[in-house]
Design a protein around this motif. Structure first.
Motif, short mmCIF file in Angstrom:
data_model
loop_
_atom_site.label_atom_id
_atom_site.label_comp_id
_atom_site.label_asym_id
_atom_site.label_seq_id
_atom_site.Cartn_x
_atom_site.Cartn_y
_atom_site.Cartn_z
N PRO A 85 22.60 -48.96 -45.17
CA PRO A 85 21.77 -47.88 -44.03
C PRO A 85 22.76 -47.28 -42.87
O PRO A 85 22.52 -45.94 -42.63
CB PRO A 85 20.68 -48.81 -43.45
CG PRO A 85 20.42 -49.88 -44.30
CD PRO A 85 21.69 -49.96 -45.01
N ILE A 86 23.65 -47.92 -42.37
CA ILE A 86 24.49 -47.27 -41.52
C ILE A 86 25.28 -46.27 -42.07
O ILE A 86 25.25 -44.81 -41.47
CB ILE A 86 25.40 -48.53 -40.76
CG1 ILE A 86 24.59 -49.42 -40.07
CG2 ILE A 86 26.32 -47.97 -39.93
CD1 ILE A 86 25.06 -50.55 -39.49
N ALA A 87 25.90 -46.22 -43.33
CA ALA A 87 26.83 -45.32 -43.68
C ALA A 87 25.89 -44.36 -44.27
O ALA A 87 26.12 -43.05 -44.16
CB ALA A 87 27.38 -45.93 -44.92
N THR A 88 24.79 -44.57 -44.80
CA THR A 88 23.66 -43.29 -45.15
C THR A 88 23.39 -42.44 -43.96
O THR A 88 23.82 -41.36 -44.19
CB THR A 88 22.44 -44.06 -45.63
OG1 THR A 88 22.68 -44.71 -46.96
CG2 THR A 88 21.30 -43.03 -45.75
N ALA A 89 23.05 -43.20 -42.82
CA ALA A 89 22.95 -42.54 -41.49
C ALA A 89 24.11 -41.46 -41.05
O ALA A 89 24.00 -40.40 -40.80
CB ALA A 89 22.56 -43.50 -40.50
N GLN A 90 25.34 -42.11 -41.36
CA GLN A 90 26.42 -41.45 -41.00
C GLN A 90 26.94 -40.35 -41.94
O GLN A 90 27.02 -38.81 -41.46
CB GLN A 90 27.69 -42.15 -41.23
CG GLN A 90 27.96 -43.36 -39.93
CD GLN A 90 29.03 -44.30 -40.26
OE1 GLN A 90 29.49 -44.61 -41.48
NE2 GLN A 90 29.68 -44.62 -39.23
N VAL A 91 26.40 -40.30 -42.95
CA VAL A 91 26.54 -39.18 -44.19
C VAL A 91 25.29 -38.07 -43.95
O VAL A 91 25.55 -37.02 -43.78
CB VAL A 91 26.65 -39.67 -45.66
CG1 VAL A 91 26.49 -38.67 -46.36
CG2 VAL A 91 27.89 -40.47 -46.01
N GLU A 92 24.28 -38.41 -43.74
CA GLU A 92 23.28 -37.67 -43.30
C GLU A 92 23.30 -36.94 -41.94
O GLU A 92 23.08 -35.68 -42.10
CB GLU A 92 21.85 -38.38 -43.32
CG GLU A 92 21.29 -38.86 -44.53
CD GLU A 92 20.04 -39.88 -44.36
OE1 GLU A 92 19.37 -39.89 -43.32
OE2 GLU A 92 19.42 -39.99 -45.66
N GLU A 93 23.99 -37.54 -41.05
CA GLU A 93 24.46 -36.80 -39.63
C GLU A 93 25.42 -35.77 -40.22
O GLU A 93 25.46 -34.60 -39.54
CB GLU A 93 24.79 -37.74 -38.97
CG GLU A 93 25.00 -37.08 -37.44
CD GLU A 93 25.76 -38.13 -36.37
OE1 GLU A 93 26.46 -37.88 -35.49
OE2 GLU A 93 25.01 -39.43 -36.40
N LEU A 94 26.28 -36.04 -41.07
CA LEU A 94 27.37 -35.27 -41.36
C LEU A 94 26.81 -33.80 -42.09
O LEU A 94 27.32 -32.96 -41.98
CB LEU A 94 28.45 -35.82 -42.39
CG LEU A 94 29.61 -35.20 -43.07
CD1 LEU A 94 30.40 -34.39 -41.59
CD2 LEU A 94 30.44 -36.00 -43.83
N ILE A 95 25.96 -34.21 -42.99
CA ILE A 95 25.31 -33.13 -43.85
C ILE A 95 24.60 -32.10 -42.90
O ILE A 95 24.46 -31.02 -42.90
CB ILE A 95 24.14 -33.66 -44.66
CG1 ILE A 95 24.84 -34.23 -46.13
CG2 ILE A 95 23.44 -32.54 -45.35
CD1 ILE A 95 24.05 -35.29 -46.73
N ASP A 96 23.79 -32.79 -41.78
CA ASP A 96 23.33 -31.86 -40.75
C ASP A 96 24.34 -31.12 -40.15
O ASP A 96 24.08 -29.97 -39.90
CB ASP A 96 22.61 -32.93 -39.79
CG ASP A 96 21.73 -32.10 -38.76
OD1 ASP A 96 20.92 -31.12 -39.20
OD2 ASP A 96 21.85 -32.33 -37.56
N GLU A 97 25.42 -31.58 -39.59
CA GLU A 97 26.56 -30.72 -39.08
C GLU A 97 27.32 -29.69 -40.03
O GLU A 97 27.51 -28.65 -39.65
CB GLU A 97 27.77 -31.59 -38.54
CG GLU A 97 27.06 -32.50 -37.49
CD GLU A 97 28.17 -33.67 -37.08
OE1 GLU A 97 29.47 -33.73 -37.50
OE2 GLU A 97 27.96 -34.66 -36.43
N LEU A 98 27.26 -30.10 -41.43
CA LEU A 98 28.26 -29.36 -42.32
C LEU A 98 26.93 -28.06 -42.94
O LEU A 98 27.55 -26.78 -42.97
CB LEU A 98 28.27 -29.85 -43.73
CG LEU A 98 29.39 -31.07 -43.30
CD1 LEU A 98 29.33 -31.66 -44.90
CD2 LEU A 98 30.78 -30.41 -43.30
N ARG A 99 25.82 -28.05 -42.46
CA ARG A 99 24.94 -26.82 -43.08
C ARG A 99 25.11 -25.72 -41.93
O ARG A 99 24.57 -24.87 -42.35
CB ARG A 99 23.67 -27.48 -43.25
CG ARG A 99 22.46 -27.69 -41.91
CD ARG A 99 21.22 -27.87 -42.27
NE ARG A 99 20.45 -28.50 -41.33
CZ ARG A 99 19.69 -29.59 -41.59
NH1 ARG A 99 19.48 -29.85 -42.82
NH2 ARG A 99 19.05 -30.19 -40.72
N ALA A 100 25.79 -25.98 -40.84
CA ALA A 100 26.06 -24.87 -39.97
C ALA A 100 27.20 -23.92 -40.42
O ALA A 100 27.40 -22.94 -40.11
CB ALA A 100 26.51 -25.64 -38.36
#
Length: 156
Positions: A85-100
């Protein structure tokens, strides 16, 4: 790849001839690792094997490798499978940043993840597009009964 962290990221720019010299390649590697939120964790061990990283770090390394060539679209197939779950949250946060910067397309079977990270959702069933629309609409008021059945767990 079973190569160093540096070589994993440098691979695409090298084979596509995107740099003229080592300094430019170094800049691309650093920028890509920064965009993938990995630079701070690996900057002192770029010559270490990428396979020695944790699962979440390996996923972010793959993302750094993908963005190093400057694509317009990132296609991620189950980007958080087998992650805690921690690594998943990190990747999901990264995805949110990358979509910019990039158009990000994610294939996932995790309804929770799709609801958390997607702006648009497409539901495919047996190879056919069933429904496409804004994520909140798809998840709260789907138009097709097959979509509703999948989201609620009655099929799939």
């Amino acid at each position: 790849f079973p190569k160093s962290i540096y070589d994993n990221v440098a691979y695409g720019p090298k084979i596509h001839g995107l740099t003229r010299n080592k300094a430019e390649l170094d800049q691309i590697v650093e920028a890509s690792l920064r965009k993938a939120a990995l630079w701070g964790e690996v900057k002192d061990r770029l010559d270490a094997s990428g396979t020695g990283l944790s699962g979440g770090q390996q996923q972010r390394l793959c993302i750094a490798r993908a963005i190093a060539t400057g694509p317009e679209v990132l296609l991620m197939d189950e980007p958080c499978s087998a992650l805690d779950p921690i690594a998943t949250a990190q990747v999901e946060e990264l995805i949110d940043e990358l979509r910019a910067t990039f158009s990000v397309v994610i294939v996932t079977h995790s309804m929770q993840q799709a609801a958390r990270v997607s702006q648009k959702t497409a539901f495919f069933h047996l190879g056919n597009l069933v429904e496409y629309g804004d994520t909140p609409q798809i998840f709260t008021n789907p138009k097709d009964t097959r979509t509703e059945a999948y989201i609620t767990g009655r099929i799939g």
